[in-house]
Design an enzyme around this catalytic site. Sequence first.
Site, PDB file in Angstrom:
ATOM      1  N   PHE A   5      13.910 -30.982  38.919  1.00 48.08           N
ATOM      2  CA  PHE A   5      12.771 -30.500  39.704  1.00 48.08           C
ATOM      3  C   PHE A   5      13.156 -29.851  41.035  1.00 48.08           C
ATOM      4  O   PHE A   5      12.327 -29.258  41.701  1.00 48.08           O
ATOM      5  CB  PHE A   5      11.747 -31.625  39.979  1.00 48.08           C
ATOM      6  N   HIS A  61       3.575 -34.347  32.020  1.00 46.64           N
ATOM      7  CA  HIS A  61       4.496 -33.582  32.868  1.00 46.64           C
ATOM      8  C   HIS A  61       3.724 -32.985  34.047  1.00 46.64           C
ATOM      9  O   HIS A  61       2.554 -32.620  33.910  1.00 46.64           O
ATOM     10  CB  HIS A  61       5.140 -32.467  32.023  1.00 46.64           C
ATOM     11  N   ASP A 121      14.728 -29.301  31.032  1.00 43.25           N
ATOM     12  CA  ASP A 121      16.034 -28.677  31.237  1.00 43.25           C
ATOM     13  C   ASP A 121      16.027 -27.958  32.585  1.00 43.25           C
ATOM     14  O   ASP A 121      14.982 -27.765  33.189  1.00 43.25           O
ATOM     15  CB  ASP A 121      16.443 -27.760  30.063  1.00 43.25           C
ATOM     16  N   TYR A 170      16.152 -25.162  35.652  1.00 45.60           N
ATOM     17  CA  TYR A 170      15.529 -23.846  35.809  1.00 45.60           C
ATOM     18  C   TYR A 170      16.477 -22.793  35.231  1.00 45.60           C
ATOM     19  O   TYR A 170      17.688 -22.829  35.485  1.00 45.60           O
ATOM     20  CB  TYR A 170      15.260 -23.559  37.287  1.00 45.60           C
TER      21      TYR A 170
END
Length: 225
Positions: free
Chosen positions: A84, A192, A71, A73
């Site tokens: 990202f 991840h 999700d 930031y």
Amino acid sequence: MMNLDKNISLPSDWLSQLKNNSKIDSINTPISFIKKEMEKGKEILPKTNRIFNAFKYCSFSSTKVVIFGQDPYFQKDVANGLAFSVHKNQTVPASLKNIYKEIENDIGHVSNKNGCLKNWAKQGVLLLNSSLTVEYLKPGSHSNIGWDKFIINIIKILNKKNKIVFILWGNQAIQYSKYIDQDDNLILSASHPSPLSAYRGFFGSKHFSKCNSYLKENNLKEINW
């Protein structure tokens, strides 16, 4: 751009793809939830005019790579609508630092000088979070508001286009692999890139060179990572 609500708009090329495939309803559920939350005075991130930035900077016709994040930031004014990615003037987050480290180890250099990934998006990389929104300081708070159905519909639309590289990092992203047509697209999956899990298979995955090799094989322009 076609408005679904004031400041919340999906670019018209993506909107028409949803309509053509009778998938338009999937976008209404999360948006109506967000509107109600904002009416209650809750702060939703990213800002409403940035929620669909992944689609704004990467058109349907140009999409050739999809990278999934989790999700957005959840800190104030950090999320910019691209998975990202952060604004140019902000500190590069830990996960993105690891992504840059892997690019350097994989292909020798990183084109980006900051944490904003708009130049990837403009080359045809759809930087998609599993949830496109989050409540301020509440990670994962919008994981069950209907974004998953919208994302699945976006994958189904892209399946018809085919020759897409789907890059899935982490369990949340990997769960989408079952909706991807594996015969006509390339799926690259690993742990991840966060500091907690990057050493469990993200580092050394060589996804960036593998992606470019696949694009080249299919006469598509490689990404300048």
